[in-house]
Design a protein around this motif. Structure first.
Motif, PDB file in Angstrom:
ATOM      1  N   ALA A   1       0.828  -1.172  -0.038  1.00 41.02           N
ATOM      2  CA  ALA A   1       0.070  -0.188  -0.150  1.00 41.02           C
ATOM      3  C   ALA A   1       1.003   1.265  -0.098  1.00 41.02           C
ATOM      4  O   ALA A   1       2.041   1.353   0.432  1.00 41.02           O
ATOM      5  CB  ALA A   1      -0.912   0.089   1.301  1.00 41.02           C
ATOM      6  N   THR A   2       0.444   2.226  -0.608  1.00 44.13           N
ATOM      7  CA  THR A   2       1.017   3.506  -0.588  1.00 44.13           C
ATOM      8  C   THR A   2       0.874   4.153   0.972  1.00 44.13           C
ATOM      9  O   THR A   2       0.000   3.474   1.806  1.00 44.13           O
ATOM     10  CB  THR A   2       0.188   4.517  -1.673  1.00 44.13           C
ATOM     11  OG1 THR A   2      -1.089   4.673  -1.483  1.00 44.13           O
ATOM     12  CG2 THR A   2       0.994   3.995  -3.187  1.00 44.13           C
ATOM     13  N   ASP A   3       1.352   5.219   1.026  1.00 44.78           N
ATOM     14  CA  ASP A   3       1.458   5.804   2.504  1.00 44.78           C
ATOM     15  C   ASP A   3       0.155   6.361   3.106  1.00 44.78           C
ATOM     16  O   ASP A   3       0.054   6.599   4.064  1.00 44.78           O
ATOM     17  CB  ASP A   3       2.783   6.750   2.677  1.00 44.78           C
ATOM     18  CG  ASP A   3       2.325   8.113   1.831  1.00 44.78           C
ATOM     19  OD1 ASP A   3       1.513   7.963   0.876  1.00 44.78           O
ATOM     20  OD2 ASP A   3       3.064   9.076   2.159  1.00 44.78           O
ATOM     21  N   GLY A   4      -0.624   6.673   2.337  1.00 44.68           N
ATOM     22  CA  GLY A   4      -2.021   6.944   2.640  1.00 44.68           C
ATOM     23  C   GLY A   4      -2.853   5.992   3.457  1.00 44.68           C
ATOM     24  O   GLY A   4      -3.538   6.419   4.564  1.00 44.68           O
ATOM     25  N   LEU A   5      -2.482   4.515   3.528  1.00 44.42           N
ATOM     26  CA  LEU A   5      -2.982   3.589   4.484  1.00 44.42           C
ATOM     27  C   LEU A   5      -2.002   3.660   5.568  1.00 44.42           C
ATOM     28  O   LEU A   5      -2.645   3.635   6.844  1.00 44.42           O
ATOM     29  CB  LEU A   5      -2.751   2.070   3.853  1.00 44.42           C
ATOM     30  CG  LEU A   5      -3.251   1.164   4.681  1.00 44.42           C
ATOM     31  CD1 LEU A   5      -4.661   1.373   4.994  1.00 44.42           C
ATOM     32  CD2 LEU A   5      -2.907  -0.140   4.242  1.00 44.42           C
ATOM     33  N   TRP A   6      -0.760   3.732   5.474  1.00 41.59           N
ATOM     34  CA  TRP A   6       0.125   3.655   6.879  1.00 41.59           C
ATOM     35  C   TRP A   6       0.101   5.049   7.513  1.00 41.59           C
ATOM     36  O   TRP A   6       0.629   4.812   8.749  1.00 41.59           O
ATOM     37  CB  TRP A   6       1.630   3.114   6.284  1.00 41.59           C
ATOM     38  CG  TRP A   6       1.629   2.032   5.351  1.00 41.59           C
ATOM     39  CD1 TRP A   6       1.805   2.197   4.095  1.00 41.59           C
ATOM     40  CD2 TRP A   6       1.212   0.656   5.757  1.00 41.59           C
ATOM     41  NE1 TRP A   6       1.783   1.014   3.502  1.00 41.59           N
ATOM     42  CE2 TRP A   6       1.342  -0.086   4.570  1.00 41.59           C
ATOM     43  CE3 TRP A   6       0.710   0.220   6.822  1.00 41.59           C
ATOM     44  CZ2 TRP A   6       1.091  -1.362   4.389  1.00 41.59           C
ATOM     45  CZ3 TRP A   6       0.584  -1.194   6.719  1.00 41.59           C
ATOM     46  CH2 TRP A   6       0.748  -1.930   5.657  1.00 41.59           C
ATOM     47  N   ASP A   7      -0.398   6.006   6.894  1.00 43.44           N
ATOM     48  CA  ASP A   7      -0.682   7.288   7.621  1.00 43.44           C
ATOM     49  C   ASP A   7      -1.858   7.060   9.009  1.00 43.44           C
ATOM     50  O   ASP A   7      -1.704   7.604   9.873  1.00 43.44           O
ATOM     51  CB  ASP A   7      -1.168   8.479   6.915  1.00 43.44           C
ATOM     52  CG  ASP A   7       0.159   9.046   5.870  1.00 43.44           C
ATOM     53  OD1 ASP A   7       1.308   8.564   6.199  1.00 43.44           O
ATOM     54  OD2 ASP A   7      -0.269   9.655   4.951  1.00 43.44           O
TER      55      ASP A   7
END
Length: 524
Positions: free
Chosen positions: A398-404
């Motif tokens: 996943a891109t960092d939009g999820l990990w944020d």
């Protein structure tokens, strides 16, 4: 406390008029106002200074909310060698318009003995979508091309003896009955496969960065007549992270190549302890990562040690420390000034100025960090039986939009719960407890908004798409606040970018299945 404030209540207004000479009433009513909410946004006042103002936005209906959450999602299942059924679900939600993230998947078929190469990639664009959309088309084919070069060389790879004793033994006949040493193909060796991945990444970025320079070396008299002007310039000036996984099913190998701050995690299940564990397969490559800070400082003069990273960003501007494109951090200042003069006409505006601290570029590299691990659950040509049941069960890219917004442990809990059949509104404390974390959580990553939320509030298990399931739960807010989810999704681009990021998610998992299925082919 939520950053969004409710500003509406149902309103019912009426008035009555008494008819002369009668006892009847005429009721007049206004329809209730549409639900809305307020957000604080930064804007410029009449003097040009930035200030915070309040905007009132309409709240999406529940039906519109579902349509937006599920607008960009996909799924695929294929049964391949050894009766293994591979499944992957994808989902995206944009905060920019158009979305700057992209995704790609491909299966490169080989023969029955050799298995397949299975590719999954997510690309996180920034400064525009041009770089990420180019990578969507060319990154996997470029990697497959480099691997093909390894496989086309029939020369066996046998390490040369180093010591005198090893040299002597190499000339002695083998003991009676000993099998001759089997030659190794380059594609069987993780060392060479890793080099192929790094080479492919480097070649792609070299083409992106050098394409405008070729035009600069022989500029046309009229740039407006040059058809390749903008197609070559825009991908170089924007940028993109890239996260690519390669599953070599013949050799039971998993490779993860990470450039930037997207992240890959894996979940494993131990049937003896009945517990799940999370393995963080990548390291968030930003200026906040001590390893990246040390690397970048070592690549530049000592007098730049305090300026190469400012506020956790490259030269105070770019957040990821590795990326494709982003030529402002790779070209010399003089080159950028010449290109600005050349391309400003077709751009309709001057090119962005180089970073103020730019002295000894490049400051950003596309070189990926490669992670390799074995896939013990797969059968092989030597052993037709799969490996131990305690093994990897799924991957999340996943891109960092999820990990944020979610931690790696939370994501593994959400996926493992889904695969275990959990459905409905579930207290977070009832999900399987993640007992091991093979790797530092995110390695100096941006902290998610609710890192301690595993035991507090609720999760929603209502989606039939695993990636959408993760997307929905990432937007719930602390404690599982569905109102927060509705408001966040209601904020339209580009305002949404101040509250959430573009998010792209791919979930890959596997299971035994003897039912034939169509496969996705990439003839490269």
């Amino acid at each position: 406390m939520s950053i969004l404030r409710p500003s509406w209540k149902p309103v019912l207004a009426f008035s009555a008029a008494v008819g002369i000479g009668t006892s009847s009433y005429l009721y007049l009513s206004r329809p209730p106002k549409s639900p809305s909410f307020e957000i604080a946004v930064k804007s410029k006042n009449s003097s040009g200074r930035s200030e915070m103002t309040t905007r009132t936005l309409p709240l999406l209906s529940k039906l519109a909310l579902e349509e937006r959450l599920t607008a960009i999602q996909g799924r695929k299942s294929v049964t391949r060698h050894g009766g293994v059924k591979w499944n992957w679900h994808t989902a995206q939600l944009n905060a920019n318009d158009p979305i700057e993230d992209t995704m790609a998947q491909a299966i490169v078929e080989r023969d029955e003995k050799d298995g397949d190469y299975m590719f999954f990639a997510v690309m996180d664009g920034h400064g525009g979508f041009w770089t990420s959309r180019l990578l969507e088309k060319v990154l996997i084919p470029s990697v497959a091309l480099e691997i093909g070069k390894l496989g086309s060389d029939p020369v066996s790879f046998i390490p040369k003896p180093k010591t005198a004793l090893e040299i002597l033994k190499s000339y002695l006949p083998l003991p009676l009955g000993s099998p001759p040493p089997q030659p190794r193909r380059f594609t069987d060796d993780p060392k060479y496969m890793s080099v192929a991945l790094q080479t492919a990444f480097a070649n792609v970025d070299s083409e992106i960065i050098n394409a405008p320079l070729r035009i600069l070396s022989n500029p046309p008299k009229d740039m407006s007549t040059e058809p390749m002007a903008l197609p070559s310039f825009l991908p170089a000036m924007s940028g993109s992270c890239a996260l690519l996984t390669l599953l070599d099913t013949a050799n039971r190998d998993l490779y993860v190549a990470c450039t930037g701050d997207s992240r890959a995690v894996a979940g494993s299940f131990d049937p003896l302890t009945k517990q799940w564990s999370v393995e963080v397969l990548t390291e968030d490559q930003t200026g906040r990562n001590p390893n990246e800070l040390t690397r970048i400082q070592s690549e530049h003069p000592a007098d730049e040690a305090s300026s190469v990273i400012k506020r956790g960003r490259i030269l105070g501007g770019l957040e990821p420390s590795r990326a494709f494109g982003d030529a402002r951090y790779k070209w010399p200042r003089e080159t950028q000034q010449k290109l600005s003069q050349l391309f400003s006409g077709v751009l309709g505006q001057p090119m962005r100025s180089p970073p103020g601290e730019l002295k000894t570029p490049p400051y950003v590299t596309c070189q990926p960090v490669i992670t390799h691990r074995k896939l013990d659950f797969l059968p092989s040509s030597d052993s037709p039986e799969p490996g131990p049941k305690s093994s990897l069960r799924f991957l999340v890219l996943a891109t960092d939009g999820l990990w944020d917004r979610l931690s790696s442990a939370q994501v593994v809990s959400l996926v493992s719960g889904y695969l275990a059949g959990v459905r409905g509104t579930i207290p977070r404390s009832t999900l399987p407890v993640v007992v091991a974390n093979a790797g530092v959580e995110g390695k100096a990553h941006k902290p998610s908004e609710d890192d301690e939320g595993l035991q507090r509030g609720t999760w929603l298990f209502q989606d039939d798409n695993l990636a959408t399931h993760l997307l929905r739960n990432s937007l719930l807010g602390p404690g599982g606040n569905e109102d927060e989810l509705r408001k966040l999704v209601s904020i339209p681009p580009p305002l949404a970018r101040s509250f959430r990021d573009d998010t792209s998610i791919t979930v890959v998992w596997w299971e035994e299945d003897n039912t034939p299925s169509d496969t996705v082919k990439a003839k490269l």
